[in-house]
Write a protein that holds these residues in place. Structure first.
Motif, mmCIF file in Angstrom:
data_model
loop_
_atom_site.group_PDB
_atom_site.id
_atom_site.type_symbol
_atom_site.label_atom_id
_atom_site.label_comp_id
_atom_site.label_asym_id
_atom_site.label_seq_id
_atom_site.Cartn_x
_atom_site.Cartn_y
_atom_site.Cartn_z
ATOM 1 N N ILE A 168 -18.799 20.066 6.296
ATOM 2 C CA ILE A 168 -17.547 19.340 6.073
ATOM 3 C C ILE A 168 -17.266 18.397 7.233
ATOM 4 O O ILE A 168 -16.845 17.247 7.052
ATOM 5 C CB ILE A 168 -16.389 20.337 5.878
ATOM 6 N N LEU A 169 -17.505 18.884 8.466
ATOM 7 C CA LEU A 169 -17.301 18.029 9.636
ATOM 8 C C LEU A 169 -18.212 16.806 9.586
ATOM 9 O O LEU A 169 -17.796 15.698 9.939
ATOM 10 C CB LEU A 169 -17.573 18.829 10.914
ATOM 11 N N LEU A 170 -19.447 17.002 9.146
ATOM 12 C CA LEU A 170 -20.370 15.874 9.057
ATOM 13 C C LEU A 170 -19.882 14.843 8.044
ATOM 14 O O LEU A 170 -19.839 13.643 8.323
ATOM 15 C CB LEU A 170 -21.762 16.361 8.664
ATOM 16 N N GLU A 171 -19.513 15.295 6.864
ATOM 17 C CA GLU A 171 -19.144 14.379 5.788
ATOM 18 C C GLU A 171 -17.828 13.660 6.050
ATOM 19 O O GLU A 171 -17.656 12.505 5.632
ATOM 20 C CB GLU A 171 -19.048 15.145 4.467
ATOM 21 N N ARG A 172 -16.894 14.315 6.748
ATOM 22 C CA ARG A 172 -15.568 13.728 6.924
ATOM 23 C C ARG A 172 -15.343 13.106 8.291
ATOM 24 O O ARG A 172 -14.591 12.120 8.400
ATOM 25 C CB ARG A 172 -14.484 14.787 6.695
ATOM 26 N N GLU A 230 -25.950 18.117 15.742
ATOM 27 C CA GLU A 230 -25.865 18.884 16.989
ATOM 28 C C GLU A 230 -24.425 18.940 17.494
ATOM 29 O O GLU A 230 -23.984 19.971 18.018
ATOM 30 C CB GLU A 230 -26.781 18.257 18.042
ATOM 31 N N HIS A 231 -23.692 17.852 17.326
ATOM 32 C CA HIS A 231 -22.270 17.840 17.719
ATOM 33 C C HIS A 231 -21.473 18.813 16.862
ATOM 34 O O HIS A 231 -20.627 19.562 17.370
ATOM 35 C CB HIS A 231 -21.708 16.423 17.579
ATOM 36 N N ALA A 232 -21.755 18.826 15.566
ATOM 37 C CA ALA A 232 -21.058 19.757 14.669
ATOM 38 C C ALA A 232 -21.352 21.201 15.054
ATOM 39 O O ALA A 232 -20.473 22.064 15.008
ATOM 40 C CB ALA A 232 -21.466 19.499 13.223
ATOM 41 N N GLY A 233 -22.595 21.496 15.414
ATOM 42 C CA GLY A 233 -22.942 22.850 15.835
ATOM 43 C C GLY A 233 -22.172 23.278 17.077
ATOM 44 O O GLY A 233 -21.731 24.428 17.183
ATOM 45 N N LYS A 234 -22.007 22.361 18.019
ATOM 46 C CA LYS A 234 -21.240 22.682 19.226
ATOM 47 C C LYS A 234 -19.775 22.952 18.890
ATOM 48 O O LYS A 234 -19.150 23.860 19.458
ATOM 49 C CB LYS A 234 -21.356 21.544 20.234
ATOM 50 N N ILE A 235 -19.227 22.165 17.970
ATOM 51 C CA ILE A 235 -17.834 22.393 17.573
ATOM 52 C C ILE A 235 -17.681 23.753 16.907
ATOM 53 O O ILE A 235 -16.727 24.500 17.175
ATOM 54 C CB ILE A 235 -17.364 21.272 16.624
ATOM 55 N N ASP A 251 -7.182 15.083 5.123
ATOM 56 C CA ASP A 251 -8.186 14.069 4.807
ATOM 57 C C ASP A 251 -9.107 13.783 5.974
ATOM 58 O O ASP A 251 -10.130 13.106 5.793
ATOM 59 C CB ASP A 251 -7.499 12.768 4.371
ATOM 60 N N SER A 252 -8.755 14.195 7.165
ATOM 61 C CA SER A 252 -9.592 13.901 8.335
ATOM 62 C C SER A 252 -9.462 14.988 9.372
ATOM 63 O O SER A 252 -8.654 15.891 9.233
ATOM 64 C CB SER A 252 -9.159 12.555 8.943
#
Length: 323
Positions: A161-165, A270-275, A322-323
């Motif tokens: 979800i973080l990647l897509e949005r 990789e950023h999403a994984g850290k989050i 939405d974000s």
């Protein structure tokens, strides 16, 4: 913890050495964990045998878990003493009476303790003890089951979800490539292929949180490059290319045709994984402190309800925003 390392390392390993390597590493670590669990069982059984041999009787001190989970009335039947020990108000009053009664009360307490220890030593833990656990135990079990049933699936899909949005959203709709049937960046693109705005006069600005544009079509075979020996396919013919066609683990896309797209996608994963490792980091960091505070102030039921309410609010916020 392991969850933090998993969220941080898995995307990087998958990006650098293919996703198969990440799966094999996970399988290896799981096998090591299984082996260590087996070793713990062996060590635990040896320790139990030593304790029984030392005490000269079987089952001594092994039923404390069952005793802790029994309801008050059932605990009284097993131990011969009122449940709750001396921490309750009745226990405090009884202690006061025992102190006033002198040596006779002391001898009575000693006899009762010996009887309780004897009863504990003669009993063993059985699987059927689970039938004696009371409503409080089952309510806590259901609560944990529901909470983890929400948290773990959420963590598995939240990075997507973080990647897509937020980290790798779709590119601007009013942009197009100067050469829509050519690669964007890589050794298969000898020149440049910039993104233009809808008028075709200016450069289209793609936000850091948006994905670069992809060609609308590509047509390549292994005869088109001397580096094709690293490609995973013999031909790449797409008349309507989309993100689902691009495998950034394939050197054709990563190094040859869409290097800008794949590099940005890898950085975003990789950023999403850290989050997603932040909740586990907070849990590992603050659990000892919060556990100590709860032991001091109590109110465990109220705090458990508050935690579940906050979790519900977080899930709703992420689902409805939405974000």
């Amino acid at each position: 913890s392991g969850s933090i390392l998993n969220n941080v390392w898995s995307p990087k390993i998958a990006n650098d050495a293919r996703i198969e390597a990440a799966f094999w590493l996970g399988a290896s670590l799981t096998g090591i964990s299984l082996f260590l669990a087996g070793m713990i069982i062996v060590i635990d059984r040896r320790a139990v045998k030593k304790i029984r041999k030392r005490r000269g009787r079987s089952g001594g001190g092994l039923e404390s878990l069952s005793m802790a989970l029994l309801e008050d009335a059932e605990r009284e039947q097993v131990s011969g003493q009122p449940a709750g020990g001396d921490t309750t108000e009745n226990g405090d009053k009884k202690n006061s009476r025992h102190q006033r009664s002198g040596d006779n009360a002391t001898r009575t307490e000693g006899t009762t303790a010996e009887t309780s220890c004897g009863a504990a030593a003669e009993s063993e833990v059985h699987i059927t003890d689970v039938m004696k656990f009371g409503p409080l135990f089952w309510l806590l079990t259901i609560s944990c089951f529901v909470i983890y049933g929400c948290v773990l699936p959420f963590n598995n899909v939240a990075s997507g979800i973080l990647l897509e949005r937020n980290l790798f959203a779709s590119p601007p709709e009013n942009c197009h490539l100067q050469h829509s049937d050519e690669c964007t960046l890589g050794y298969l693109q000898e020149g440049t292929n910039p993104s233009l705005d809808s008028t075709g006069d200016g450069i289209c600005h793609v936000a850091p949180s948006q994905a670069p544009l992809l060609p609308s079509s590509v047509n390549f075979t292994t005869s088109d490059s001397d580096k094709s020996n690293t490609w995973e396919e013999t031909s790449y013919v797409y008349s309507n290319l989309g993100p689902h066609n691009v495998d950034c683990g394939d050197p054709f896309w990563l190094e040859g045709c869409t290097e800008d797209y794949c590099t940005k996608q890898n950085d975003a994963t990789e950023h999403a994984g850290k989050i997603m490792s932040i909740p586990y980091f907070i849990s590992a960091l603050f659990s000892p402190l919060l556990g100590h505070i709860v032991d001091k102030i109590g109110k465990r039921a109220q705090l458990a309800t508050l935690a579940s309410s906050i979790l519900l609010a977080v899930h709703l916020t992420m689902a409805l925003s939405d974000s």
